[in-house]
Structures are given as C-alpha cells and as structure tokens.
Design a protein around this motif. Structure first.
Motif, mmCIF file in Angstrom:
data_model
loop_
_atom_site.group_PDB
_atom_site.id
_atom_site.type_symbol
_atom_site.label_atom_id
_atom_site.label_comp_id
_atom_site.label_asym_id
_atom_site.label_seq_id
_atom_site.Cartn_x
_atom_site.Cartn_y
_atom_site.Cartn_z
ATOM 1 N N ALA A 173 18.959 35.476 16.079
ATOM 2 C CA ALA A 173 19.397 35.189 14.644
ATOM 3 C C ALA A 173 20.872 36.122 14.482
ATOM 4 O O ALA A 173 21.889 35.507 13.802
ATOM 5 N N ALA A 174 20.802 37.222 15.174
ATOM 6 C CA ALA A 174 21.921 38.142 15.047
ATOM 7 C C ALA A 174 23.117 37.506 15.779
ATOM 8 O O ALA A 174 24.255 37.495 15.098
ATOM 9 N N ARG A 175 22.821 36.702 16.881
ATOM 10 C CA ARG A 175 23.919 35.969 17.794
ATOM 11 C C ARG A 175 24.309 34.861 16.969
ATOM 12 O O ARG A 175 25.517 34.538 16.975
ATOM 13 N N LEU A 176 23.581 34.144 16.297
ATOM 14 C CA LEU A 176 23.848 32.876 15.609
ATOM 15 C C LEU A 176 24.842 33.532 14.327
ATOM 16 O O LEU A 176 25.831 32.761 13.926
ATOM 17 N N GLU A 177 24.388 34.660 13.740
ATOM 18 C CA GLU A 177 25.330 35.118 12.621
ATOM 19 C C GLU A 177 26.630 35.285 13.132
ATOM 20 O O GLU A 177 27.553 35.012 12.364
ATOM 21 N N ARG B 41 17.400 31.216 10.012
ATOM 22 C CA ARG B 41 17.934 31.594 8.669
ATOM 23 C C ARG B 41 19.247 31.726 8.673
ATOM 24 O O ARG B 41 19.801 31.399 7.528
ATOM 25 N N PRO B 42 19.966 32.172 9.719
ATOM 26 C CA PRO B 42 21.509 32.225 9.471
ATOM 27 C C PRO B 42 22.124 30.900 9.289
ATOM 28 O O PRO B 42 22.961 30.613 8.346
ATOM 29 N N VAL B 43 21.517 29.729 9.676
ATOM 30 C CA VAL B 43 21.955 28.390 9.167
ATOM 31 C C VAL B 43 21.856 28.057 7.893
ATOM 32 O O VAL B 43 22.779 27.795 7.178
ATOM 33 N N PHE B 44 20.500 28.297 7.531
ATOM 34 C CA PHE B 44 20.379 27.953 6.105
ATOM 35 C C PHE B 44 20.829 28.989 5.043
ATOM 36 O O PHE B 44 20.943 28.532 3.872
#
Length: 589
Positions: free
Chosen positions: A31-35, A99-102
């Motif tokens: 999630a942190a990488r996607l953020e 969650r970063p996407v949504f």
C-alpha cells in the motif's frame, strides 16, 4: 455450539508462496509503494491526483494514464491467489493493499481492478485447475475480467435482466441481454451467470467463462454506452447474445452451481467493498478537516466539532467491522456469511449518513471540482450507489439475514462459544482465503457470542465514571438489545410472505447494529497498547454511542472529554498526513 478455527500449514498449501506476501506488514508495504507511485492527490500537477481524476469523471472517460500506471505496477496480481503466482492470500490484506486506489477514486478501483476479482471469484471457488491457471495468467498479464450478473430482486440497472444458456451438442447456446455491464467493451474474459433451468430454485443458474474473441460473428451485439449518475469514469455498456455457442469446457463447477457460487463469492465481494470504501470516505473527511482548519490558529469552531469527531469514530468503527469480517473469511469460512451480509448492510448506511454530516461542514465547496481539495464529497455521493452500496445491495443482504434470524434466536444467541481471539488481533498469522470453504447458510453466530463475552469482561466497570465505565454500559445496552431481538425473532414464521414484511425487515437493521457493536468491542479489547489512542476506550465509546442512537438503544451521556479526545487525534492525523482508519498509515502528502 463450539467454534473451530481453521489451521493451515502455509508452506504445504502454497509452495510457491513467500512469507513476504503473507503478512500484514507486506500488505501495508505494498500500500505504501502504491501511495508513492500515485503521488500527492492534492498536487494540481499530478496526473494521478484528484484534479486529474475529477477531470476524467467530468469528461466521462477512464483516467487512462492512471490505469496504465496501475497495470505497470501489477495491480492484477492482488486478485490472483499465491498458488497461481499472484499476491492474494487473505481478504483483509487485499483490502489494505487496495486502499490507496479507492482513497482517490472509487470508479478507478472498480474500472481497473476489483471487478476482475468479483468475476474471478467463481473460478477460485469451483474452477478446474486449467480454468484457474488460465484466469490467473490473464490477470497477471494485465488483462481484465468482468462479471455478467444474474438478475436479482430489487435489481438496479447493473443487476437487471439476465442471460439464459441451453445445453446443446458441444456446449451451450447463450441468449439474452443486459444493458449495464462494467467493462463489457474492454474485458478479456466474461464470467456469465446464466439461467440453465427455467424453474425457480437453487439450481436455476450456472457459471460460464466466455472469451469475447471466440464468440462467432453476428452472435453478440455491443449495446451503446450507458451513462450512470456515478462512477462516470468507468465504462458501462450492454451486451446481447443470440444463439452464441459456448464450449462445454467453459462451465465452472457443475450445471446448476451458479446460485451457490454467487452466494459464496458475494460475501467476499461485499466485505472487500466495505473494507476499501472507508478509505474513500476518509478523503472526504480530510477535506472537511481542511475546511474547518484553514486560516484558523485556534481550535476548530464548536459547531464543527461534533460532526468531525463523530464521522472519524464512524470510520474507525466501519474499518473495525470490515476488517473483522475479512479476517473471518479466512479464520471461520463456514460461518462468516452471516456477518458479511450484516456488515455490508450496516457500513453503507453509516457512510451515507457520514457524508451528509460532512456536507454541513463543507457546504458548497464539497461540490467544487475546480481544485483537488474539496470536490471528493460530490463524487463519492454519486459513486457509492453505483458501487453496490445502494438499495439493491441492502435488499440482497436482507435476503441473507432475515430468513436466518429465527434459527439464530432459538439455537445460537447466548449459547455459542466466542470466536478465537485471532479474529480481532492484528499481527496474527491466519489461514489463506479459500473460496471453496466458504459456507452459505447455517453455522451459528460467533459475533453475537463475542458481544456477550465483551460485555461480561467489562461488567465490573458498569456504572462507574469515566470512559471505561461508559463503554461497559454501552456493551450491556447492546446485549439487552440482543435479548429483545431474541424474543422477537423467536416469534417469526419459519418461512413465508411474512419474511418480507417491513416490520420484520427492520429486525435486520437492529441485528446488524448489534454485531457491528461486537466488532468494535472486539477490536478495542485486542489492542496491545502500541497505539495509545486505539487502546483508550474513547473512540469506541463515541462510535458505539452513535451506533446506539441510530438504533434507538438508550445511550448514557458521554463522559467529559471523549469528543475532544477523538477530535484531537483526528487533527493530529490530518496534520501528520496519516490515514483515518485503524492502520493510520502515512499517506502521500
């Protein structure tokens, strides 16, 4: 009734799996990488920021640049079990990773991503080894799958109409029309829930895998794009099949398995949706805190303190409910279906009411797309019903809950063992999600048992001053509500038309609130002190007080300082760039 949790040797079951894909920290790291990849959502120059996503929504087109980024990041691997080369282990870890996407755009999350999981679920539950690997390879390669639902009662546009398939030599002949299907025009695989028996009943439908490229010319017609009020950046259009031959090996499971597979898959889908849309609501809360604090050096104006603190408590409660049911899908798969329906019934109602409260703080700014800071309110209000969080979703949950209430009242409530403590504790190793093990009926009610247990452990504090005493009083109030429900539900008819009576349906409201309270109490009890705010009872007291008020359950007065304590944590997270869920992860600035 004794509850037995699953135990699985991870290395034996998934020899291809790596420990790094199986832990909560691994999901949080992803999630942190996607953020970081998606960047600062409030930077007007960020092509993946809110301004760009708002603009795509206004133009009614998918955000192509951001979809390309997600494809390059390998988001499709999140929907593929580890055994087939992906990253899917547990549903709660999946929700964390998404969650970063949504947080940025619900339509983006559906248009590129989670719809493929919803479609593939039937294959993970009942597909052959070849079907499972073929779907895995498709998603790992950046392809999309979509789902062609069967028609449901109270259907919205997405769930209206259906297809029929009649057995013929070499396979099935597919006919029918649906006007609203997400990604119908660009999916590489269509998972069709088709009627194969004209008689009503649990064996009326079957699941077929359809490769659009293999449909003979003239046998399918692509219908015009449909403009829905929400999720305008997603692509919805229709399909009409006319005597289209589908090969026999396209059948998933056995003929007539469709309804059962839908019930298995829907409980995962419902729960994951609840686990990710709270992140979208967190974006609106962030906007409201910005609106209430911009240009102020002193405390937040008194008129905004109650709605802001209350919505924050609701988001923590909604996250607790979603996280617990997502963990239950792994730990107690035969019994999680009831709680999955209750959470999906309750969380959307909380979010809708929360958005109304935040609208009073944001005013007209909540509908302004000119800048990225405030317009998320308007978009989320439109997107939620289309995402399955409207009336049709509630009706489908009622259809699961209401027929089981009498049996629960007679055989389960106040007589069942509590669930394992691992259900609520973070950092515990849990079995992987296995769709094949998911039950669709029976199994008792482990959350009601958890509520009774939590109230018993707090009993010594009832009637005392302070937040712990208030929490004990609230826990007992919900137990009293469960007792009242037991008496009413024992008088329900075993079956028949009375089950759709509005006076009976309302029992599902009350029941969902009771088990939602159990999740909040269980998560609070499981805290180890690493997060002092979550270990303190204040957030749980405020969340349960608001939940009790919604149900008409008598609520004790809030102890002094509860609201202020929750508001202080909200402002701290806002200023430090932390999320508004239980994880409180750092977010892209």
């Amino acid at each position: 009734m004794t509850i037995t949790a699953m135990t699985i040797d991870a290395e034996t079951v998934h020899p291809q799996g790596t420990p790094s894909a199986r832990t909560e920290q691994a999901a949080l790291d992803r999630a942190a990488r996607l953020e970081a990849l998606l960047g600062d959502p409030y930077d007007p120059a960020n092509p993946h920021g809110l301004r760009a996503l708002f603009a795509a929504d206004d133009r009614r087109v998918p955000p192509a640049e951001t979809e390309a980024l997600l494809a390059e990041a390998g988001l499709g691997a999140e929907f593929v079990p580890v055994a087939h080369g992906g990253r899917l282990t547990r549903a709660d870890l999946l929700a964390r990773a998404l969650r970063p996407v949504f947080r940025r755009d619900v339509a983006l999350g559906f248009g590129y991503g989670i719809t493929s999981l919803f479609a593939a679920g039937a294959v993970w539950a009942a597909g052959t080894a070849r079907q499972r690997q073929d779907v895995a390879d498709l998603l790992l390669g950046g392809g999309r799958a979509t789902i062609l639902h069967h028609e449901l009662a109270h259907a919205n546009a997405i769930l209206r109409h259906e297809f029929s398939a009649r057995a013929t030599e070499g396979g099935y002949r597919l006919d029918g029309r649906k006007d609203v299907i997400i990604n119908a025009s660009r999916a590489d695989l269509q998972v069709v829930y088709a009627r194969t028996d004209t008689a009503r009943g649990p064996r009326s439908h079957s699941v077929l895998l359809l490769d659009p490229a293999q449909v003979p010319p003239g046998r399918v017609r692509h219908l015009p794009r449909v403009e829905l009020p929400g999720m305008r950046g997603a692509l919805f259009c229709g399909l009409q099949f006319t005597d289209a031959l589908v090969p026999a090996d396209a059948l998933v499971g056995s003929e007539g398995d469709g309804v059962g597979l839908a019930l298995q898959v829907f409980q995962v889908n419902r729960s994951v949706i609840c686990g990710v849309v709270t992140a979208a609501a967190g974006t609106v809360l962030h906007s409201a805190v910005r609106a209430a604090t911009d240009g102020r050096t002193g405390p937040i104006a008194k008129r905004w303190q109650k709605p802001l603190a209350g919505v924050f408590a609701d988001l923590l409660a909604g996250d607790a409910m979603a996280t617990v049911v997502l963990r239950a899908l792994s730990l107690l798969p035969a019994q999680a279906h009831l709680f999955a329906a209750a959470v999906k019934y309750l969380v959307p109602d909380l979010l809708r009411e929360d958005l109304q409260e935040l609208a009073t703080v944001l005013g007209a700014r909540g509908y302004d797309h000119a800048g990225p800071e405030f317009g998320a309110l308007d978009k989320l209000v439109r997107d939620l019903p289309v995402a399955g969080l409207g009336h049709a979703g509630s009706a489908s949950c009622q259809a699961v809950l209401v027929p089981q209430l009498r049996a629960l009242a007679e055989r389960s409530w106040f007589s069942e063992d509590e669930p394992p403590s691992e259900l609520f504790r973070t950092g515990c190793e849990l079995p992987d999600l296995d769709y094949r093990l998911l039950g669709i009926a029976g199994g008792g009610d482990f959350m009601a048992a958890s509520l009774v247990g939590s109230a018993a452990r707090l009993a010594a504090s009832r009637g005392t001053r302070g937040t712990r005493g208030a929490l004990a009083d609230l826990a007992e109030a919900f137990v009293t509500e469960l007792r009242a429900l037991r008496e009413q539900c024992r008088r329900l008819p075993a079956s028949g038309a009375a089950l759709v009576d509005p006076a009976v349906i309302v029992l599902s409201d009350r029941y969902s609130g009771v088990v939602g309270a159990a999740a909040v109490l269980g998560v609070w009890e499981s805290q180890d002190g690493a997060d002092p705010f979550l270990a303190d009872p204040a957030w749980a007291v405020l969340a349960l007080s608001r939940l009790a008020e919604r149900l008409g359950v008598p609520v004790p007065d809030l102890p002094d300082g509860v609201q202020a304590q929750v508001l202080e944590e909200l402002v701290r997270r806002y200023r430090e760039g932390l999320g508004y869920d239980l994880d409180a992860l750092a977010q892209a600035p």
